[in-house]
Design an enzyme around this catalytic site. Sequence first.
Site, PDB file in Angstrom:
ATOM      1  N   LEU A  95       3.524   6.768  -2.302  1.00 18.39           N
ATOM      2  CA  LEU A  95       4.877   6.997  -2.825  1.00 18.39           C
ATOM      3  C   LEU A  95       4.925   7.100  -4.341  1.00 18.39           C
ATOM      4  O   LEU A  95       5.936   7.508  -4.901  1.00 18.39           O
ATOM      5  CB  LEU A  95       5.826   5.919  -2.318  1.00 18.39           C
ATOM      6  N   PHE A 117       0.807  -1.219   0.000  1.00 18.97           N
ATOM      7  CA  PHE A 117       0.000   0.000   0.000  1.00 18.97           C
ATOM      8  C   PHE A 117       0.838   1.265   0.000  1.00 18.97           C
ATOM      9  O   PHE A 117       0.331   2.341  -0.315  1.00 18.97           O
ATOM     10  CB  PHE A 117      -0.981  -0.010   1.185  1.00 18.97           C
ATOM     11  N   LYS A 118       2.116   1.147   0.327  1.00 17.45           N
ATOM     12  CA  LYS A 118       2.991   2.324   0.283  1.00 17.45           C
ATOM     13  C   LYS A 118       2.973   2.992  -1.092  1.00 17.45           C
ATOM     14  O   LYS A 118       3.198   4.186  -1.208  1.00 17.45           O
ATOM     15  CB  LYS A 118       4.427   1.941   0.635  1.00 17.45           C
ATOM     16  N   ASP A 119       2.719   2.188  -2.134  1.00 22.35           N
ATOM     17  CA  ASP A 119       2.655   2.761  -3.480  1.00 22.35           C
ATOM     18  C   ASP A 119       1.558   3.819  -3.610  1.00 22.35           C
ATOM     19  O   ASP A 119       1.658   4.697  -4.458  1.00 22.35           O
ATOM     20  CB  ASP A 119       2.351   1.663  -4.512  1.00 22.35           C
TER      21      ASP A 119
END
Length: 495
Positions: free
Chosen positions: A116, A111-113
């Site tokens: 980011l 989920f960092k995408d």
Amino acid sequence: MDIMYKSTRNNNEKVTASQAILKGLADDGGLYVPETLPALDVDLNDLKDMSYQEVAYVVMKQLLTDFTEEELKYCIGQAYDKKFDNPSIAPMKNANGAYFLELFHGSTIAFKDMALSILPYLLTTSAKKNNVNNEIVILTATSGDTGKAALAGFADVPGTKIIVFYPKSGVSPIQEKQMITQRGNNTYVVGIHGNFDDAQTGVKNMFNDKELADIMDKAGYQFSSANSINIGRLVPQIVYYVYAYSRLVKEGSIKAGDKINVVVPTGNFGNILASYYAKEMGLPINRFICASNENKVLFDFFETGCYDRNREFILTSSPSMDILISSNLERLIYKIAGNDAEANKAFMESLSAEGRYEITDKMKSGLSDFVGGYATEEDTRNIISKIYKNDNYIIDTHTAVAAYVYEQYVSRTKDSTVTVIASTASPYKFTRSVMNAIDSSYDSKTDFELVDELNRLSGVAVPQAIEDIRTAPVLHDTVVDADDMCKQVKNILGI
Ligand SMILES: *Cc1c(COP(=O)(O)O)cnc(C)c1O
């Protein structure tokens, strides 16, 4: 109305959104928070006809008020495009009595995408707006997923370098392989002997080092952060809660105005804080269910009002949540202390000196919408296996922690509110743990045999991110002591 940002440790200094994004952390070590959280200026019912990108714009324009419409739409357009393998960007699956909001369809399958993939554009736009000529050095500590997502976001972005520190023995084999095979002339990946908190502390110390900042400036560099302490990470995360709500309205599971619950597998407290900000902006949310693994410092905090990191650090199968200092909690502490920077500062000083602090009874009442829960390793395995068997749906270990905590919550409270579980990683990112949960005899197989077996069981295509590392060469192999992180940064920059 222009939204200005203040440090959680100093009420006097105010900066614009773009300045807050550039700096990452305030000079006094505090985190930037918006002075007020503006209400969404669209009807909840109208959101259902918008695309993810359109929802992103209506949410982000309220908070990043010094960006022009053109700038913001440019950033959103560059971020949420074909890099995502699903046109709705964040699709939902109904299983085990809840809606799993799949936040892992971006380029690094976690989920960092979601944040980011947009941060590099927000950051380079912020630099232009503020006439910054220095090269921006992104300094990041990672428990696994942030590192790769930041590397992928910043690789070969002109005017930036990115240096990622990760705990050498604290990330999954696939997470490590993803990072150390990263291409790009401006990317540096360094393992440290130590855990995530050591890496994060080392990075924070460098941010707070005035002397280092001077040396950097003379050499034409300045630091910024891609960690979830950067407000440029947090704001894009508010979007998917609003989006998820709008899809529930669209498919008729709720009516506009109905409340939902959210369950978030939590580490640094960024994701769940974004859902709290969404509520402050007008999204009808009933409960925030904060799910921890065996590092249950947050569960204990919600139970007792005492935050105490003095405990054993446990390596679990959900490594991105193996955290004892949840940095973003500071933003909530500041808020429930009545936006009192002095009070917050005292808590944070106590945390760094004694490893603990205890909030007041008055502050506890500000936490009434939060519920804590945790899952042991066994609970995590069992729920993966159960949901696979009952729903033929395979979830990753982090999401499993949330799914288990949600089941416990429902059996305890009988709360039947429609619930969204943040599904934070693809099972392909934690294949070994996931497959072992389904059948322990899988343990003898190689990582890529397991990938193929997962593909067979789930029928979900192997993501490009996994295909990419099957054969990719290792390009980064430096490992240093936690105490030598600063020296390593100076080496890399040649200063
Ligand atoms: C980072 C991460 C988390 C924790 O999110 P926070 O915002 O740090 O609380 C949970 N699951 C996965 C897969 C992650 O990568």
